[in-house]
Design a protein around this motif. Structure first.
Motif, PDB file in Angstrom:
ATOM      1  N   ARG A  13       0.972  -1.184  -0.024  1.00  0.00           N
ATOM      2  CA  ARG A  13       0.329  -0.021   0.246  1.00  0.00           C
ATOM      3  C   ARG A  13       0.332   1.322  -0.299  1.00  0.00           C
ATOM      4  NH1 ARG A  13      -4.431  -1.032  -2.447  1.00  0.00           N
ATOM      5  NH2 ARG A  13      -4.435   1.255  -1.655  1.00  0.00           N
ATOM      6  N   SER A  17       0.145   3.877  -2.897  1.00  0.00           N
ATOM      7  CA  SER A  17       0.634   5.882  -2.653  1.00  0.00           C
ATOM      8  C   SER A  17       1.830   6.396  -2.966  1.00  0.00           C
ATOM      9  CB  SER A  17       0.012   5.831  -0.759  1.00  0.00           C
ATOM     10  OG  SER A  17      -0.336   5.046  -0.710  1.00  0.00           O
ATOM     11  N   THR A 237     -14.779   2.588   4.443  1.00  0.00           N
ATOM     12  CA  THR A 237     -14.107   2.856   3.147  1.00  0.00           C
ATOM     13  C   THR A 237     -15.213   4.408   2.736  1.00  0.00           C
ATOM     14  OG1 THR A 237     -13.920   0.425   2.330  1.00  0.00           O
ATOM     15  CG2 THR A 237     -13.893   2.210   0.582  1.00  0.00           C
ATOM     16  N   GLY A 240     -13.579   6.750   4.672  1.00  0.00           N
ATOM     17  CA  GLY A 240     -12.434   7.008   3.978  1.00  0.00           C
ATOM     18  C   GLY A 240     -12.056   8.228   3.438  1.00  0.00           C
ATOM     19  N   LEU A 241     -13.709   7.222   2.035  1.00  0.00           N
ATOM     20  CA  LEU A 241     -13.651   8.405   0.925  1.00  0.00           C
ATOM     21  C   LEU A 241     -14.282   9.638   1.443  1.00  0.00           C
ATOM     22  CD1 LEU A 241     -14.259   5.666  -2.136  1.00  0.00           C
ATOM     23  CD2 LEU A 241     -12.153   6.702  -1.159  1.00  0.00           C
ATOM     24  N   LEU A 290      -3.943  10.057   0.894  1.00  0.00           N
ATOM     25  CA  LEU A 290      -3.614   8.889   0.732  1.00  0.00           C
ATOM     26  C   LEU A 290      -3.288   8.594   1.975  1.00  0.00           C
ATOM     27  CD1 LEU A 290      -0.786  10.154  -2.238  1.00  0.00           C
ATOM     28  CD2 LEU A 290      -3.122   8.105  -2.689  1.00  0.00           C
ATOM     29  N   ASN A 293      -6.616   7.348   3.093  1.00  0.00           N
ATOM     30  CA  ASN A 293      -6.706   6.022   2.432  1.00  0.00           C
ATOM     31  C   ASN A 293      -5.775   4.908   2.938  1.00  0.00           C
ATOM     32  OD1 ASN A 293      -8.643   7.109   0.976  1.00  0.00           O
ATOM     33  ND2 ASN A 293      -7.965   6.852  -1.344  1.00  0.00           N
ATOM     34  N   ASP A 297      -7.622   1.579   4.916  1.00  0.00           N
ATOM     35  CA  ASP A 297      -7.269   0.391   3.915  1.00  0.00           C
ATOM     36  C   ASP A 297      -6.720  -0.937   5.345  1.00  0.00           C
ATOM     37  OD1 ASP A 297      -7.712   0.970   1.422  1.00  0.00           O
ATOM     38  OD2 ASP A 297      -5.758   1.295   0.805  1.00  0.00           O
TER      39      ASP A 297
END
Length: 310
Positions: A13, A17, A237, A240-241, A290, A293, A297
């Protein structure tokens, strides 16, 4: 064994990023230079061509584009994002000065979204097909359809101009935070509540939920203790978005309410063709997005080990 798999997942990840951040830096670097020549804006109209060329050389804008980008990237890796052409200060310093205002606005927006979306999503799922369910779904759909600038203007007209309950613009107090916070938080509220409803409906039909009900547990315990954990996976998710959406929406919201944050600073920098400041703000927002995110994740992988084991 589990720790090594989690470590590989984290490394993967991180690489993704960093590559994304590199692509963002390339795009913003090229696009800002296609927007126009800042030298003409900064010099007086009576400046001669020699003055223009001398000033352009002083800023380093006469060098090949690839050389400029290499210099920018090398300095960025050392924490130097350039000097603002407008403020004559390090771009990062200008951003940090405006960051608390944007952080307050983003926090108010996400708190508003969570406080409203979670009860709405749960109630809508547990009362499926009822009038309340239809009302919540309709309001959520409307919240996603309405543009933020229109919502902000309507809130100003109603609560500031007509009712005189809240200030129309500016910052400095909690009252100033209410209208922009609601405006910015409306879209994520609608999105989170819809996703939570769908996820809850799927989980409530599972065998372990029916078993919990069969044991005679109270409905509140069944929903909060048994159903919510698995229902939260897709919601995490979306939350986070939503931070990314809030950062992007802050540009419009801060402009409508004259909020002294980084979003409004970015718009002013674009108008002034302040290359270093635009680049710094976009990279700063991209880095925050990022990081969020990455945290999402990792949290998702912790809650659902199948992701990191896949």
């Amino acid at each position: 064994m589990q720790g090594s798999r989690m470590g590989r997942y984290l490394a993967q990840r991180l690489v993704y990023s960093l590559v994304t951040l590199l692509v963002v830096s390339m795009v913003v670097f090229v696009v800002t230079r296609l927007s126009g020549d800042p030298v003409r804006l900064m010099l007086p109209i009576e400046a001669t061509q020699a003055d223009v060329e001398e000033f352009r050389h002083r800023l380093g804008l006469d060098r090949p584009l690839l050389v400029q980008y290499g210099d920018f990237l090398w300095k960025a890796m050392r924490g130097d994002l350039g000097e603002s052409l407008r403020f004559h200060q390090p771009a990062l310093t200008v951003i940090v000065e405006r960051l608390p205002a944007t952080a307050q606005l983003a926090l108010a927006a996400i708190l508003f979204a969570l406080i409203i979306a979670f009860p709405a999503g749960i109630i809508s799922a547990t009362k499926q097909g009822s009038l309340l369910d239809h009302a919540v779904r309709g309001i959520a759909l409307l919240g996603q359809a309405l543009p933020a600038y229109w919502v902000g203007i309507m809130l100003i007209i109603v609560f500031a101009v007509q009712l005189h309950w809240l200030p129309a613009a500016g910052g400095g107090s909690l009252k100033h935070l209410v209208l922009p916070g609601v405006t910015l938080g409306l879209w994520p509220t609608a999105r989170i509540s819809r996703v939570l409803r769908s996820s809850m409906l799927e989980v409530l039909g599972q065998d372990y939920v029916r078993t919990a009900r069969g044991k005679g547990l109270r409905e509140r315990s069944v929903i909060l203790a048994h159903a919510m954990r698995n229902a939260l996976l897709p919601v995490i998710t979306v939350i986070g978005l939503s931070f990314g959406l809030i950062l992007g929406g802050a540009i419009i919201t801060e402009t409508v309410f004259a909020w002294p944050g980084v979003g409004r600073l970015l718009l002013d920098a674009v108008y002034q063709r302040d290359y270093p400041l635009v680049q710094a703000i976009v990279l700063f927002f991209a880095t925050i997005f990022l990081i969020i995110n990455l945290v999402v994740d990792l949290l998702y992988a912790y809650l659902d080990p199948r992701i990191r084991l896949g």
